[in-house]
Design a protein around this motif. Structure first.
Motif, short mmCIF file in Angstrom:
data_model
loop_
_atom_site.label_atom_id
_atom_site.label_comp_id
_atom_site.label_asym_id
_atom_site.label_seq_id
_atom_site.Cartn_x
_atom_site.Cartn_y
_atom_site.Cartn_z
N SER A 82 0.85 -1.20 0.00
CA SER A 82 0.00 0.00 0.00
C SER A 82 0.88 1.24 0.00
CB SER A 82 -0.91 -0.02 1.24
OG SER A 82 -0.15 0.02 2.43
N PRO A 83 0.39 2.36 -0.57
CA PRO A 83 -0.85 2.41 -1.35
C PRO A 83 -0.67 1.75 -2.71
CG PRO A 83 0.31 4.48 -1.53
CD PRO A 83 1.12 3.63 -0.59
N GLU A 84 -1.74 1.63 -3.45
CA GLU A 84 -1.67 1.07 -4.80
C GLU A 84 -0.96 2.03 -5.73
OE1 GLU A 84 -5.37 -0.71 -6.05
OE2 GLU A 84 -5.01 -0.04 -8.10
N ALA A 85 -1.21 3.32 -5.55
CA ALA A 85 -0.58 4.34 -6.38
C ALA A 85 -0.23 5.54 -5.51
CB ALA A 85 -1.51 4.77 -7.51
N LEU A 86 0.84 6.22 -5.89
CA LEU A 86 1.32 7.36 -5.11
C LEU A 86 1.82 8.42 -6.08
CD1 LEU A 86 1.89 8.21 -2.15
CD2 LEU A 86 4.13 7.13 -2.38
N ARG A 87 1.24 9.60 -5.97
CA ARG A 87 1.67 10.71 -6.82
C ARG A 87 2.38 11.73 -5.94
NH1 ARG A 87 -0.74 10.88 -11.83
NH2 ARG A 87 -0.47 13.13 -11.97
N LEU A 88 3.62 12.04 -6.28
CA LEU A 88 4.45 12.92 -5.47
C LEU A 88 4.95 14.09 -6.29
CD1 LEU A 88 6.65 10.19 -3.72
CD2 LEU A 88 4.68 11.38 -2.73
N GLN A 89 5.17 15.18 -5.62
CA GLN A 89 5.84 16.32 -6.23
C GLN A 89 7.34 16.07 -6.06
OE1 GLN A 89 3.65 18.56 -7.55
NE2 GLN A 89 5.36 19.60 -8.56
N GLU A 90 8.13 16.52 -7.00
CA GLU A 90 9.58 16.37 -6.87
C GLU A 90 10.03 16.95 -5.54
OE1 GLU A 90 11.74 18.02 -10.11
OE2 GLU A 90 13.68 17.25 -9.41
N GLY A 91 10.82 16.17 -4.79
CA GLY A 91 11.31 16.62 -3.50
C GLY A 91 10.42 16.25 -2.32
N GLU A 92 9.23 15.74 -2.60
CA GLU A 92 8.29 15.39 -1.53
C GLU A 92 8.53 13.95 -1.08
OE1 GLU A 92 4.26 15.42 -2.87
OE2 GLU A 92 3.44 14.81 -0.93
N SER A 93 9.14 13.77 0.06
CA SER A 93 9.48 12.43 0.56
C SER A 93 8.23 11.66 0.98
CB SER A 93 10.43 12.55 1.76
OG SER A 93 11.62 13.23 1.38
N SER A 94 8.29 10.35 0.87
CA SER A 94 7.16 9.51 1.25
C SER A 94 7.63 8.08 1.50
CB SER A 94 6.11 9.53 0.14
OG SER A 94 4.91 8.88 0.56
N SER A 95 6.70 7.25 1.97
CA SER A 95 7.02 5.84 2.26
C SER A 95 6.00 4.91 1.65
CB SER A 95 7.05 5.62 3.78
OG SER A 95 8.10 6.34 4.38
N ALA A 133 1.29 -6.77 -5.10
CA ALA A 133 0.75 -6.18 -6.33
C ALA A 133 1.51 -4.94 -6.77
CB ALA A 133 -0.72 -5.86 -6.14
N GLY A 134 2.31 -4.38 -5.89
CA GLY A 134 3.13 -3.23 -6.27
C GLY A 134 2.51 -1.89 -5.92
N THR A 135 3.36 -0.89 -5.83
CA THR A 135 2.94 0.50 -5.66
C THR A 135 3.51 1.29 -6.84
OG1 THR A 135 2.84 0.45 -3.24
CG2 THR A 135 3.13 2.60 -4.29
N THR A 136 2.63 1.93 -7.58
CA THR A 136 3.08 2.73 -8.73
C THR A 136 3.31 4.15 -8.26
OG1 THR A 136 1.90 1.32 -10.28
CG2 THR A 136 2.52 3.51 -11.04
N VAL A 137 4.55 4.59 -8.36
CA VAL A 137 4.94 5.92 -7.91
C VAL A 137 5.13 6.82 -9.13
CG1 VAL A 137 6.72 7.25 -6.74
CG2 VAL A 137 6.03 5.01 -5.84
N THR A 138 4.49 7.98 -9.08
CA THR A 138 4.66 8.99 -10.14
C THR A 138 5.18 10.26 -9.47
OG1 THR A 138 2.79 8.07 -11.35
CG2 THR A 138 3.54 10.27 -11.99
N VAL A 139 6.33 10.72 -9.93
CA VAL A 139 6.94 11.93 -9.37
C VAL A 139 6.88 13.04 -10.42
CG1 VAL A 139 8.99 12.94 -8.31
CG2 VAL A 139 8.50 10.50 -8.01
N ARG A 140 6.21 14.12 -10.08
CA ARG A 140 6.05 15.24 -11.02
C ARG A 140 7.11 16.29 -10.76
NH1 ARG A 140 0.07 16.58 -9.38
NH2 ARG A 140 1.00 15.94 -7.42
N ALA A 141 7.63 16.83 -11.84
CA ALA A 141 8.66 17.88 -11.71
C ALA A 141 8.05 19.19 -11.24
CB ALA A 141 9.34 18.09 -13.05
#
Lengths: 116, 113
Positions: B7-20, B105-113
């Motif tokens: 978890s989560p299934e998907a994670l959208r982050l801003q560049e520089g925004e740390s997460s787990s 099932a994986g976590t899909t991480v998308t990091v936006r610039a």
């Protein structure tokens, strides 16, 4: 080091034909190789485990006669999808490990199979 | 039967925004917990193996930790090139020593610039 290749990377075939996928360990001797299948947006599902020189061990629900696995040498394993049907269309990935290093499992780049 | 839940299934982050990312597991006897990165249309790329509770491993912006029930993959100050699906897998101690991996099932991480 620890490079695994697969060939072909993509294959399109007609329903009813057979397709062979090769998995090679390029720089180490793979005593054990694994075959996985991955459907879109899903995780890897183990199909079978093959040890060099012996018969493959198939996971429950995987048809042995449909998915033929041969691990004839320490660097090559093949998966043959016999009488392929559209529902066999998937991403097939192999991985390899070597004796004494079972904590490391290295994956190939995958083969996209499309059955028309 | 071994179970791996991510978890989560998907994670959208801003560049520089740390997460787990979280990986919860149930296994009869853990031999190792693996983290892989997978890019679209490619095979998984090995990141880490953890063996016992309390263990931590780091690689660039990634840090993996392990407890008796779960593992975390921390992404510090992510960059767009960290965008991928991160897979967690467990390897159980078995009588047959089959060294199989059971994947989440994986976590899909998308990091936006």
């Amino acid at each position: 080091g620890a490079v695994v290749s697969q060939h072909p990377s993509r294959v399109i075939c007609k329903s009813g034909t057979s397709v062979k996928i090769e998995c090679r360990s390029l720089d180490f001797q793979a005593t054990t190789m694994f075959w996985y299948r991955q459907f879109p947006k899903q995780s890897l599902m183990l199909m079978a485990t093959s040890n060099e020189g012996s018969k493959a061990t198939y996971e429950q629900g995987v048809e042995k006669d449909k998915f033929l696995i041969n691990h004839a040498s320490l660097t090559l394993s093949t998966l043959t999808v016999t009488s392929a049907h559209p529902e066999d269309s998937s991403f097939y990935i192999c991985s390899a490990t070597t004796s004494g290093r079972f904590n490391e499992q290295f994956f190939g780049p995958g083969t996209r199979l499309t059955v028309l | 039967e071994d179970q791996v839940t991510q978890s989560p299934e998907a994670l959208r982050l801003q560049e520089g925004e740390s997460s787990s990312l979280n990986c919860s597991y149930t296994v009869s006897g853990l031999r190792g917990l693996f983290w892989y990165r997978q890019d679209p249309g490619k095979g998984p790329e090995f990141l880490f193996t953890l063996y016992s509770a309390g263990e931590e491993k780091e690689k660039e912006r990634l840090k993996a930790t392990l407890t008796k029930k779960e593992s975390f993959l921390h992404i510090t100050a992510p960059k767009p090139e960290d965008s991928a699906t991160y897979l967690c897998a467990v390897q159980a101690k078995t009588r047959s020593n089959d060294y199989k991996l059971s994947f989440g099932a994986g976590t899909t991480v998308t990091v936006r610039a």
